[in-house]
Write a protein that holds these residues in place. Structure first.
Motif, PDB file in Angstrom:
ATOM      1  N   ASP A 193       5.967   3.220  -9.967  1.00  0.00           N
ATOM      2  CA  ASP A 193       6.277   2.796  -8.597  1.00  0.00           C
ATOM      3  C   ASP A 193       7.708   2.276  -8.442  1.00  0.00           C
TER       4      ASP A 193
ATOM      5  N   SER B 225       9.109  -0.212  -9.991  1.00  0.00           N
ATOM      6  CA  SER B 225       9.309  -1.556 -10.545  1.00  0.00           C
ATOM      7  C   SER B 225       9.638  -1.407 -12.026  1.00  0.00           C
TER       8      SER B 225
ATOM      9  N   ARG C 228       8.278  -9.055 -15.844  1.00  0.00           N
ATOM     10  CA  ARG C 228       7.520  -7.913 -15.345  1.00  0.00           C
ATOM     11  C   ARG C 228       7.566  -7.841 -13.811  1.00  0.00           C
ATOM     12  N   ASP C 229       7.312  -6.653 -13.314  1.00  0.00           N
ATOM     13  CA  ASP C 229       7.215  -6.402 -11.860  1.00  0.00           C
ATOM     14  C   ASP C 229       8.526  -6.675 -11.139  1.00  0.00           C
TER      15      ASP C 229
ATOM     16  N   VAL D  61      10.643  -4.866  -7.103  1.00  0.00           N
ATOM     17  CA  VAL D  61       9.779  -4.461  -5.994  1.00  0.00           C
ATOM     18  C   VAL D  61      10.463  -4.835  -4.683  1.00  0.00           C
TER      19      VAL D  61
ATOM     20  N   GLU E 219      10.278  -5.786  -0.693  1.00  0.00           N
ATOM     21  CA  GLU E 219       9.382  -6.404   0.280  1.00  0.00           C
ATOM     22  C   GLU E 219       9.962  -6.211   1.670  1.00  0.00           C
TER      23      GLU E 219
ATOM     24  N   THR F 197       5.097  -3.989   0.662  1.00  0.00           N
ATOM     25  CA  THR F 197       5.882  -3.875  -0.571  1.00  0.00           C
ATOM     26  C   THR F 197       5.794  -2.454  -1.100  1.00  0.00           C
ATOM     27  N   THR F 198       6.672  -2.139  -2.036  1.00  0.00           N
ATOM     28  CA  THR F 198       6.647  -0.828  -2.693  1.00  0.00           C
ATOM     29  C   THR F 198       5.732  -0.821  -3.909  1.00  0.00           C
ATOM     30  N   ARG F 199       4.987  -1.904  -4.121  1.00  0.00           N
ATOM     31  CA  ARG F 199       4.032  -1.927  -5.227  1.00  0.00           C
ATOM     32  C   ARG F 199       3.010  -0.792  -5.053  1.00  0.00           C
ATOM     33  N   GLY F 200       2.918   0.086  -6.063  1.00  0.00           N
ATOM     34  CA  GLY F 200       1.978   1.196  -6.001  1.00  0.00           C
ATOM     35  C   GLY F 200       2.493   2.416  -5.279  1.00  0.00           C
TER      36      GLY F 200
ATOM     37  N   THR G  26       8.965 -16.465  -8.166  1.00  0.00           N
ATOM     38  CA  THR G  26       9.683 -15.232  -7.869  1.00  0.00           C
ATOM     39  C   THR G  26      10.970 -15.536  -7.119  1.00  0.00           C
TER      40      THR G  26
END
Length: 946
Positions: free
Chosen positions: A573, A575, A588-589, A592, A594, A615-618, A778
């Motif tokens: 994705d 990240s 991690r992650d 991303v 938002e 978010t662009t997660r996934g 974060t």
């Protein structure tokens, strides 16, 4: 009758050069105001004085149109009836660099001094919060006070105030900086217009003064009451003497005085004798409020302005000034007149309503032109300085490669030794049009130039891996000082390579050459006598240098970048994880995106109620390797993301109705547009950080885009770069804070750390961040914020603040072991701000060795800030600040013919001779100095030269 109180009435106008009207519309009103002021001062002796808003640019703006009134204006200034200075403009301190604040103060004092006495008033009437080091800056400038309107009191819509929750018991307070510097703080508790338009008629005056006197007494610590007779672009109250006489008749027990700041301060200090005030320490950011009126989101309004400003500031203070110093030391010029012009042009974009991006569109269009004008001037200074420097660098060691050798010089104008990737354009061959060939023949000859077989070598003859891009046939011209322009055709190439161990405030020479016959391995021919090796990187296609691993490539498996310090792995994705090998910490992650709606304005962000951030997660990304060189590798990540096109129709209705933004009910539209995001991750072979570039094609409106970097570190506070300070701020806001957003200002970086690990996120012109309350600490950095209105006191549509089109944001992630200062992460973040400067040279002898540094210094807790020259004395001025609260040692060495050293204040006036205090040592022919730098101290050292 003894007077019980004194009412100090100070006439002024707060002059925003540009805001809800374009500059020239405000300019016309300024001309009328000053015309009226001069006439009133001459015709009415009872009108005693006027304060010119603390900024000398008002004089420039007026005399630009009314030069015939210069003598009248100067006479009233010298007679003490018009007070000027100490600033050139009234800036936003959070969004302008430390050195820009210093230049603003220096230029304001210089310009005011031409006309008369400088007003020693620390004036910040409408600044959107105040940085913690301002007390030290004021004290060093001989100013013992600060007048301000924001930062320690609850402020709401239209500057309304609440009656409790103050950080100070009174409007008078002691403001203490992190180094211990203290000034008398005067809060405009009833704003800087509480004495505006005083009635001269008895009935109206009675009503006016009953309310105004009660308001002032509510906050005053003494019997000296302050009334500011003026406001934004306020016309002169010409009948003020009559209004004062009316007040005296109504209130015989009160002394009404047409006063000035100096007299008011003296009276307050006298009344305070033997009494104590509340002490407020550090930054003034209105944290003890509900969070809706802090104006902090101006840090993300029109981000493109902040990016242009970062580029302009750095080019002047970190490139042009130090290069001009080096050039001057070796036969060139130090063009102070041009530097002042470039600084003034840039500073004209620094008023709070300008750099904050909270004005109408016409204002910010003109700002872009000013940024360009300042930058073009600075680029000219840099070019002239580099020509002088390259002419003085001894490149004779490259003569052994023959006439085809093309030397080049890489300069490092940061305060620390530097290794990194640079690119330089070279003319492989030139053919001047004056030689008489036809244009066709010029083109044929340049296209026929043989570029094959060339390699890049350092000053020791070590071959350096580089990428060569043939830029083909090009046109250029010289502009000689003694004859007409000289155009030419050329064959241009671009070389990209790792410049290793380039000294701080210094340079290293390289050359693009044909190898000598029979040369092999990592050396080819004679080096330059007396120069240190630069690291011995291998030639293209040869075995890698020792310690580089089995392969020179930094790419592994298509989605992994790795060097000796960092390992980066990109997920499907887009990240990525970032492993810091020395500490073993894995982040991690990261990376991303938002996206949320924004129904606020240029001043403040407001997310629609109940909205869940996107978010662009996934979201599957297209991932490709786009660069794989021995010195650097890059991965490209592409997202095509559908997001709401704008806010719904309710927003404009609420804007037109002047609905206060926290109370708006608008939501995001159900229509969708495509947000195209291209992210490039770059890792250098010797890099301690991961560079992140985000390319944004924005077609949406009324939204905010951020990039998220979960730290997953146990920390209750974080550190953030501010003006001459790494300020420590709590991750959780104060209990009074109601705004769901806790966005804050930054300069170069923000850092979250625990005992053995930390993450520094550096940026270029991205001044807004937030530490999310998400249990992961974060770090969220705002890349783009798009709104459609100015906000504040009316409805002012600003369609260009929607920032449609192409944008690019740059960051650097620097994981480290423990403290950002001790680990060097802070220094790396400061270096990230500063571009490399490279130029082509010729083969010749010179006074500058092939590896050179003007000065050398060491001190882990010290951050280098500036190197410049004082035009009048010819002395060099070097400035550092202590990034910590603990004292530290600073060692300074130089081979320059210095005859002495001294400490200076920020106005470049000598404070004390260092030699008398610490002793001047002779070590190996170099002057060496041991200095103590106090906690959070700003230290300027003057160096006298032969």
């Amino acid at each position: 009758m003894d007077k019980q109180q004194t009412a100090h009435i100070i006439s002024h106008t707060h002059w925003d050069r540009e805001w809800y009207l374009p500059y020239e519309r405000h300019h016309l009103r300024l001309i009328r105001l000053v015309d009226s002021l001069l006439d009133t001062l001459e015709q009415n002796p009872g009108f005693r004085s006027f304060f010119f808003d603390g900024q000398t640019i008002i004089i420039e703006d007026y005399l630009q149109v009314r030069p015939e009134n210069r003598e009248r204006l100067e006479r009233h200034i010298r007679e003490g009836r018009i007070y000027i200075g100490p600033w050139y403009i009234l800036q936003d301190a959070f969004l302008t660099s430390p050195e820009a604040n210093v230049r603003n103060l220096q230029i304001g004092h210089q310009d005011a001094g031409v006309y008369g006495e400088v007003s020693k008033i620390g004036y910040f009437p409408d600044t959107f919060g105040l940085t913690g080091q301002i007390p030290q800056l004021m004290v060093q400038a001989g100013i013992t006070n600060a007048f301000f309107g924001r930062g320690v009191k609850p402020t709401g819509f239209n500057n309304t105030v609440s009656s409790d929750g103050y950080e100070s018991s009174f409007s008078e307070l002691v403001w203490e900086g992190p180094d211990g510097s203290k000034v008398l703080g005067i809060l405009f508790a009833n704003w800087y217009s509480n004495g505006n338009e005083i009635p001269a008629g008895a009935e109206e005056a009675k009503t006016f003064w009953e309310r105004k006197l009660a308001d002032a007494r509510q906050y005053a610590a003494t019997d000296q009451l302050l009334f500011m007779n003026g406001c934004d672009h306020q016309p002169l109250q010409t009948d003020l003497p009559e209004a004062i006489r009316t007040a005296e008749q109504l209130y015989p027990e009160i002394s009404f005085v047409h006063s000035n700041f100096a007299d008011y301060i003296k009276a307050v200090q006298h009344s305070l004798a033997g009494r104590s005030l509340s002490t407020v320490k550090g930054e003034l950011r209105s944290q003890r409020t509900d969070g809706w009126g802090t104006l902090v989101n101006t840090a993300s309004a029109r981000v493109y302005l902040k990016q242009l400003n970062q580029r302009g500031q750095v080019l002047l203070e970190k490139v042009a000034e130090p290069l001009a110093v080096i050039a001057k030391l070796h036969g060139g010029e130090y063009p102070q007149h041009l530097l002042t012009y470039a600084w003034k042009t840039l500073l004209q974009n620094h008023p709070h309503d300008s750099i904050c991006g909270c004005s109408v569109d016409e204002v910010h269009r003109e700002m872009v032109t000013r940024f360009d004008k300042s930058r073009h001037t600075a680029e000219g200074i840099v070019a002239d300085s580099m020509q002088a420097i390259t002419s003085a660098v001894d490149t004779s060691g490259f003569a052994t490669y023959g006439e085809a050798a093309i030397p080049l010089v890489v300069t490092n104008t940061s305060g620390w030794s530097r290794t990194g990737t640079v690119s330089v354009e070279l003319d492989a061959a030139r053919l001047y049009l004056r030689e008489g060939h036809t244009l066709e023949e010029n083109a044929r000859r340049m296209k026929a130039v043989d570029l094959s077989g060339r390699v890049l070598v350092d000053e020791q003859g070590n071959e350096v891996p580089c990428t060569i891009q043939d830029l083909g046939l090009s046109f250029g011209y010289d502009l000689p000082d003694d004859r007409f322009r000289q155009p030419y055709s050329c064959r241009k190439v671009q070389l990209t390579f790792e410049a290793a161990d380039v000294p701080a405030l210094g340079l290293r020479a390289y050359a693009w050459v044909r190898p000598l016959a029979g040369a092999a391995g990592g050396r080819s021919g004679q080096g330059i006598a007396g120069s240190a090796a630069a690291g011995g990187a291998a030639t293209n296609g040869a075995e890698p240098p020792a310690g580089a691993g089995a392969s020179a490539s930094l790419v592994h498996g298509g989605r992994i970048l790795e060097n000796e310090t960092l390992r980066v792995e990109v997920m499907a994705d887009g990240s990525f994880t970032l492993e810091h090998k020395p500490s073993g910490k894995v982040y991690r992650d990261l990376g991303v995106y938002e996206n949320t709606g924004d129904i606020g304005n240029e001043y403040m962000y407001r997310q629609p109620a109940g909205e869940v951030p996107l978010t662009t997660r996934g979201l599957t990304a297209d991932i490709n390797i786009i660069e794989d060189a021995p010195y650097r590798a890059s991965i490209e990540i592409v997202h095509e993301w559908e997001i709401p096109a704008s806010a719904d129709a309710v927003l404009e209705e609420e804007q037109r109705a002047l609905v206060y933004y926290p109370e708006r009910q608008a939501q995001r539209s159900t229509d969708k547009v495509l947000l195209k995001l291209r992210t490039v991750l770059r890792l250098e072979r010797s890099g301690k950080g991961l560079e992140v570039k985000s390319y944004i094609h924005n077609t949406a409106k009324d939204h905010r885009l951020r990039m998220l970097f979960p730290a997953d570190l146990a920390a209750a506070s974080h550190r953030v770069d501010s003006m001459f300070e790494l300020a420590e701020r709590p991750n959780e806001p104060a209990p009074e804070w109601l705004n769901p957003s806790n966005a804050q200002h930054q300069q170069s970086f923000v850092d979250v750390a625990e005992e053995h690990a930390g993450l520094t996120v550096a940026n270029l012109g991205l001044h807004e961040y937030e530490i999310l309350r998400d249990s992961r600490n974060t770090i969220a950095v705002t890349l783009l914020r798009c709104v459609g209105e100015m906000g504040d006191w009316g409805w002012f549509p600003t369609p260009e603040a929607q920032c449609q089109g192409e944008h690019m944001a740059e960051l650097l992630l620097i994981p480290h072991s423990g403290d950002a200062v001790a680990s060097g992460a802070a220094a790396a973040a400061y270096q990230f701000q500063i571009p490399w400067t490279c130029a082509q040279a010729e083969v010749h002898t010179g006074t500058i060795p092939a590896v050179y540094s003007a000065v050398r210094w060491s001190g882990t807790a010290a951050a280098f800030s500036s190197l410049k020259m004082n035009e009048e004395s010819g002395d060099l001025l070097l400035r550092w600040f202590n990034m910590t609260g603990q004292p530290c040692e600073l060692k300074l060495e130089t081979d320059l013919p210095a005859t002495g050293f001294y400490t200076s204040n920020v106005l470049e006036a000598k404070v004390a001779d260092i030699a008398a205090e610490t002793g001047l040592l002779e070590q190996g022919g170099a002057n060496a100095l041991q200095l103590q730098l106090g906690g959070h101290e700003i230290l300027t050292v003057g160096m006298r030269l032969d």
